[in-house]
Design an enzyme around this catalytic site. Sequence first.
Site, mmCIF file in Angstrom:
data_model
loop_
_atom_site.group_PDB
_atom_site.id
_atom_site.type_symbol
_atom_site.label_atom_id
_atom_site.label_comp_id
_atom_site.label_asym_id
_atom_site.label_seq_id
_atom_site.Cartn_x
_atom_site.Cartn_y
_atom_site.Cartn_z
ATOM 1 C CB ILE A 93 -6.288 -5.369 -6.203
ATOM 2 C CG1 ILE A 93 -6.181 -4.551 -7.017
ATOM 3 C CG2 ILE A 93 -5.073 -5.109 -5.715
ATOM 4 C CD1 ILE A 93 -5.842 -2.668 -7.383
ATOM 5 C CB SER A 94 -6.111 -8.470 -11.128
ATOM 6 O OG SER A 94 -7.272 -9.322 -10.683
ATOM 7 C CB ALA A 95 -1.346 -8.465 -11.602
ATOM 8 N NE ARG A 130 -1.544 -1.923 -8.567
ATOM 9 C CZ ARG A 130 -2.463 -3.287 -9.159
ATOM 10 N NH1 ARG A 130 -3.397 -3.101 -9.950
ATOM 11 N NH2 ARG A 130 -2.111 -5.047 -8.348
#
Length: 293
Positions: free
Chosen positions: A127-129, A103
């Site tokens: 950007i999503s969790a 990530r």
Amino acid sequence: MVQYPVIGIAYGCRYYMPPLKQLLSFTLLPHHHPHPHQLSFSSCFHLPKNLNRLLTGNSLFSRMERYWAGNGINKNKAMVEHLEHYGVIKSKKVAEVMETIDRALFVPDGTPPYVDSPMAIGYNATISAPHMHATCLQLLEENLQPGMHALDVGSGTGYLTACFALMVGPQGRAVGVEHIPELLTSSIKNIEKSAAAALLKEGSLSVHVGDGREGWPVFAPYDAIHVGAAAPEIPQPLIDQLKPGGRMVIPVGNIFQDLKVVEKNLDGSVSVRSETSVRYVPLTSRDAQLRGY
């Protein structure tokens, strides 16, 4: 470990819905409060714009244990292990893919990459969790088998598209669609540094500038479709491009949003169910996004 009622920091009892009276106002408690991380629900109808973006990709109405805010977590593998420990990741394949795609390569410089929170990536996008990425990979796993076709709408930094590519492999096809050209350019650079670089070079992974609401018909039909922004309703072109037997996950709604799981049956009929309440930025035009919706 102390439990706090929080909004979208981590993954937990996703189906908890506070009373309507509590939903009518939203208040961050003062910093001198004995539990400064605690949030009370009061004015969900008037979320500040910046907070609205911060919550992107997280469960909204959940009473959750704040099991992890990144303290001591500085490795991608440790992030995945935490998500496994708390039951977010249930499959070995999803764990392997998220361990393989680091990530840190997909978040802006200076951003803590392994904190379970969405991150701003510029151009009013996020950007999503990690827990939401894991959730979507779990929901789509059966439709991300080797040789299958997957579409990632609103591909952003390229993280989830890269994960899809590893899952469907070189005989499959992973396609990302992003309507901000600058994000698409940076996503290519991110992917080139990742474990999915060879798939990008070989062509089984590709990213394109386009309006994701229209899908990407060139490589349709798709076994799996993921949409990373909330639509007021499910776009018909995406339903049309879903293969019989395929599955789509898409957040739907405006103030109140649900992550919908869309199944296209073998006879072409479509069934839809709600997986959880979430908070995402709107699925909209490029101009509207750049204006701040």
